[in-house]
Design a protein around this motif. Structure first.
Motif, short mmCIF file in Angstrom:
data_model
loop_
_atom_site.label_atom_id
_atom_site.label_comp_id
_atom_site.label_asym_id
_atom_site.label_seq_id
_atom_site.Cartn_x
_atom_site.Cartn_y
_atom_site.Cartn_z
N LYS A 49 0.88 -34.97 -25.63
CA LYS A 49 1.08 -33.84 -26.55
C LYS A 49 2.52 -33.36 -26.40
O LYS A 49 3.08 -33.36 -25.31
CB LYS A 49 0.12 -32.70 -26.17
N THR A 50 3.11 -32.93 -27.52
CA THR A 50 4.52 -32.59 -27.50
C THR A 50 4.78 -31.12 -27.18
O THR A 50 5.89 -30.75 -26.83
CB THR A 50 5.16 -32.87 -28.88
N GLY A 51 3.76 -30.27 -27.36
CA GLY A 51 4.00 -28.83 -27.21
C GLY A 51 4.69 -28.23 -28.43
O GLY A 51 5.06 -27.06 -28.43
N ARG A 52 4.87 -29.05 -29.47
CA ARG A 52 5.57 -28.57 -30.66
C ARG A 52 4.62 -28.67 -31.86
O ARG A 52 3.45 -29.04 -31.73
CB ARG A 52 6.82 -29.42 -30.88
N VAL A 53 5.15 -28.37 -33.04
CA VAL A 53 4.38 -28.55 -34.26
C VAL A 53 3.99 -30.03 -34.38
O VAL A 53 4.81 -30.91 -34.14
CB VAL A 53 5.20 -28.11 -35.49
N GLY A 54 2.74 -30.29 -34.73
CA GLY A 54 2.29 -31.66 -34.93
C GLY A 54 2.53 -32.12 -36.36
O GLY A 54 2.51 -31.31 -37.29
N VAL A 55 2.74 -33.41 -36.53
CA VAL A 55 2.90 -33.98 -37.87
C VAL A 55 1.88 -35.11 -38.04
O VAL A 55 1.83 -36.03 -37.21
CB VAL A 55 4.33 -34.51 -38.11
N VAL A 56 1.08 -35.02 -39.08
CA VAL A 56 0.01 -35.99 -39.32
C VAL A 56 0.11 -36.52 -40.74
O VAL A 56 0.37 -35.77 -41.69
CB VAL A 56 -1.38 -35.31 -39.13
N SER A 57 -0.10 -37.83 -40.88
CA SER A 57 -0.26 -38.38 -42.21
C SER A 57 -1.38 -39.41 -42.17
O SER A 57 -1.99 -39.63 -41.12
CB SER A 57 1.05 -39.00 -42.72
N GLY A 58 -1.64 -40.01 -43.29
CA GLY A 58 -2.71 -41.00 -43.31
C GLY A 58 -3.01 -41.42 -44.74
O GLY A 58 -2.38 -40.96 -45.69
N GLY A 59 -3.97 -42.31 -44.86
CA GLY A 59 -4.35 -42.82 -46.17
C GLY A 59 -5.07 -44.14 -45.99
O GLY A 59 -5.48 -44.49 -44.88
N GLY A 60 -5.21 -44.86 -47.07
CA GLY A 60 -5.86 -46.16 -46.97
C GLY A 60 -5.05 -47.12 -46.13
O GLY A 60 -3.83 -46.99 -46.03
N SER A 61 -5.72 -48.08 -45.51
CA SER A 61 -5.03 -49.13 -44.78
C SER A 61 -4.50 -50.19 -45.76
O SER A 61 -4.79 -50.13 -46.95
CB SER A 61 -5.98 -49.79 -43.78
N GLY A 62 -3.75 -51.13 -45.22
CA GLY A 62 -3.21 -52.21 -46.05
C GLY A 62 -1.75 -51.98 -46.42
O GLY A 62 -1.15 -52.81 -47.10
N HIS A 63 -1.19 -50.85 -45.96
CA HIS A 63 0.21 -50.54 -46.27
C HIS A 63 1.09 -50.63 -45.02
O HIS A 63 2.17 -50.06 -44.98
CB HIS A 63 0.31 -49.14 -46.86
N GLU A 64 0.63 -51.30 -44.00
CA GLU A 64 1.32 -51.33 -42.73
C GLU A 64 2.77 -51.81 -42.88
O GLU A 64 3.02 -52.70 -43.68
CB GLU A 64 0.56 -52.24 -41.75
N PRO A 65 3.70 -51.23 -42.12
CA PRO A 65 3.50 -50.33 -40.98
C PRO A 65 3.08 -48.90 -41.32
O PRO A 65 2.76 -48.17 -40.41
CB PRO A 65 4.88 -50.32 -40.31
N MET A 66 3.14 -48.44 -42.56
CA MET A 66 2.65 -47.09 -42.87
C MET A 66 1.14 -47.04 -42.68
O MET A 66 0.45 -47.94 -43.17
CB MET A 66 3.01 -46.74 -44.32
N HIS A 67 0.59 -46.03 -42.06
CA HIS A 67 1.27 -44.91 -41.41
C HIS A 67 1.31 -45.10 -39.88
O HIS A 67 2.14 -44.51 -39.21
CB HIS A 67 0.52 -43.60 -41.70
N ALA A 68 0.38 -45.92 -39.36
CA ALA A 68 0.22 -46.00 -37.90
C ALA A 68 1.49 -46.46 -37.18
O ALA A 68 1.75 -46.06 -36.04
CB ALA A 68 -0.95 -46.92 -37.54
N GLY A 69 2.30 -47.26 -37.85
CA GLY A 69 3.53 -47.75 -37.24
C GLY A 69 4.59 -46.68 -37.05
O GLY A 69 5.58 -46.90 -36.36
N TYR A 70 4.37 -45.52 -37.65
CA TYR A 70 5.36 -44.44 -37.55
C TYR A 70 4.93 -43.34 -36.59
O TYR A 70 5.49 -42.24 -36.61
CB TYR A 70 5.67 -43.88 -38.94
N VAL A 71 3.93 -43.63 -35.78
CA VAL A 71 3.50 -42.66 -34.77
C VAL A 71 4.39 -42.82 -33.54
O VAL A 71 4.51 -43.92 -32.99
CB VAL A 71 2.02 -42.86 -34.40
N GLY A 72 5.00 -41.74 -33.12
CA GLY A 72 5.85 -41.78 -31.93
C GLY A 72 6.88 -40.67 -32.00
O GLY A 72 6.90 -39.88 -32.96
N GLU A 73 7.71 -40.65 -31.00
CA GLU A 73 8.72 -39.60 -30.88
C GLU A 73 9.57 -39.48 -32.16
O GLU A 73 10.09 -40.47 -32.67
CB GLU A 73 9.63 -39.93 -29.69
N GLY A 74 9.67 -38.28 -32.67
CA GLY A 74 10.54 -38.04 -33.81
C GLY A 74 9.96 -38.36 -35.16
O GLY A 74 10.64 -38.21 -36.18
N MET A 75 8.69 -38.81 -35.22
CA MET A 75 8.06 -39.02 -36.54
C MET A 75 6.64 -38.42 -36.51
O MET A 75 6.50 -37.22 -36.40
CB MET A 75 8.11 -40.49 -36.97
#
Lengths: 338, 338
Positions: A49-75
């Protein structure tokens, strides 16, 4: 009389077509020690957990790397995956919100599809009932069609990745939920995309291509789920492709005096070689129009499985947006050093 | 009587099939301010000299992001591109060596194809005549075939990227040419790859696919230029693909007690979804064999234009190799934070 049917064999590296999303998310977790997969919820979340505001996105699969590939520091702090080309249900999105929440509230970045808008909205209500503050930004960057078979108003496509970047950088800077939302909304307001499809793709659970295009035909403005676009035209050169897509974007932006970020995105089945050739043409065309490019991104940022084709995105920048775009990030699909 | 022929239209985002490499390299330069394109020489080089040992690689185009995408801090100083699937000539390689030379000598990383070996060897002689010291490492990671139509001995494929990483990190650490060569050779000696092709690709200047595979058929060990592999088999599940490719690699390594880096590489036309599913299966299989994975890389690292398929790579690690693999780098295709 027996009817002989040609058996269509889907040529994919998969096991069970019904389990592709679950197995993919397990594969992502196996590749990236910084994220965890929340089973049965389609959620990939940061481990800490970052202790800061969280950022979440999502949607249908099949568009990889969106969205799971963008989970991490700074995104993103969490990404929620539905089935292939199908919005995740509110319960899954709620699990993503909870994973991302550090008590400072959670920003939801929503691509403008009817299913995503409804499900994220319901999930936000559920989160609020559990005492988690949320705010939302809806991305509508696709200039090709006004409404579509899957959306009221413009669809959200590649511009979403730049909104993720800006929102993630704003959250990492320690801003409040309202300020993170304002900055992400500003990014969304200033980004425009138009795409072109050259071939179909095959949803594993269906097993055959979603549509057919003639050998010499492409579809302008086709959606990333194969939704109808503007029109079918004859195959164009890279030069013509850049001109057609960017002209429509520039017309929509109405001004060209600012600096812009350019994203040349591949839809999955188009080699990098072609994306770089297209990038060359985009730069030549934009220069001829007096448009200044501050930074360029070329690659497969948001795809439609193995679909061949591309999209071009312009995001208008100013002195507030630039440092957010340039801030460090560390995700599987987008890394940036300080 | 007039004979009607079906006109084959190549569906690519290009302008002139004869100019794809030149236009691609201009597009790379337009995307990346840290590199420059040396015109008529097919060279992408870092804009600033490092003052350290230079690292150069190259080969035929069509494998992007290899090699030009790996030019930058901590990896290559210059990449030399020939025509699609054709080795660059010695004069071009010499231009790359000169661009990379800071007076400390230049390491040449060569994939084991007859054309590349001959041309890099001639370029090294030319460089030596001009007073530039060179050393060479030849990568032969493909365990599928002993000799091939394009090589004496094993071909160099995805393992090359890990050799680039190790060599670049060694050079960045300020080591001597001989030490950079030793470390790169050690990486090359400890890396093994095997691939599988599911579809052909089309060289732009030829305009039609290089070979045909039946709808239910894949070719094990096919080369990245479509050279014959081991055999054609029926389409396999992701689980079976991981087992077949990794078994051959483990047999060749002969020991499984070390820690390894795993690379799951896509050949261009295979979606990330499938690569992650394959990664899941690779991890499950390797765990069942008692093999410990230190780090995993999943993506399109070395491709064959739009070919569908994959390769799996294992590199044996030790305490000398790990920090080189983990060292920071900043290239278009591989970025790593300190």
């Amino acid at each position: 009389m027996q009817v002989k049917r040609r058996v269509i064999i889907m040529k994919k590296i998969i096991n069970d077509p019904q389990k592709v999303v679950e197995e993919m998310l397990e594969g992502i977790q196996a590749a990236n020690p910084d994220v965890c997969y929340i089973e049965n919820m389609g959620v990939i979340a940061r481990r800490t957990k970052t202790g800061r505001v969280g950022v979440v996105s999502g949607g249908g699969s099949g568009h990889e790397p969106m969205h799971a590939g963008y989970v991490g520091e700074g995104m993103l702090d969490a990404a929620v995956s539905g089935n292939v080309f199908a919005s995740p249900d509110p319960e899954r999105i709620l699990a993503g919100i909870k994973a991302a929440d550090s008590g400072k509230g959670v920003l939801l970045i929503i691509t403008n599809y009817s299913g995503d808008c409804m499900n994220f909205s319901m999930a936000a209500e559920l989160a609020n009932m559990e005492g988690i503050s949320t705010a939302s930004v809806i991305v509508r960057d696709d200039v090709s069609v006004k409404d579509s078979t899957t959306s009221t108003g413009r669809r959200g496509i590649a511009g979403t990745i730049l909104v993720h970047k800006v929102a993630g950088a704003a959250a990492a800077a320690g801003h409040s939920l309202e300020e993170v939302r304002r900055l992400a909304q500003k990014a969304a307001d200033n980004v425009r995309t138009m795409g072109m499809a050259m071939s179909s793709c095959t949803i594993p659970a269906i097993g055959r291509p979603g549509f057919e295009l003639a050998d010499d035909e492409v579809e302008l403005g086709m959606g990333i789920h194969g939704e109808p676009g503007v029109k079918r035209v004859k195959l164009m050169s890279a030069k013509e492709t850049a001109r057609v897509l960017l002209s429509r974007i520039l017309n929509d932006l109405k001004e060209t005096g600012s600096e812009f970020a350019l994203m040349v995105n591949g839809l999955g089945g188009t080699p990098l070689m072609e994306l770089y050739i297209l990038n060359r043409e985009a730069h030549i065309f934009l220069k001829s129009m007096g448009v200044k490019i501050h930074e360029t991104f070329v690659g497969n940022y948001i795809t439609s499985l193995e679909m061949a084709g591309c999209s071009l995105t312009l995001m208008r920048l100013d002195e507030e947006m630039k440092p957010l775009l340039e801030a460090p990030c560390d995700t599987m699909a987008w890394k940036r050093r300080a």
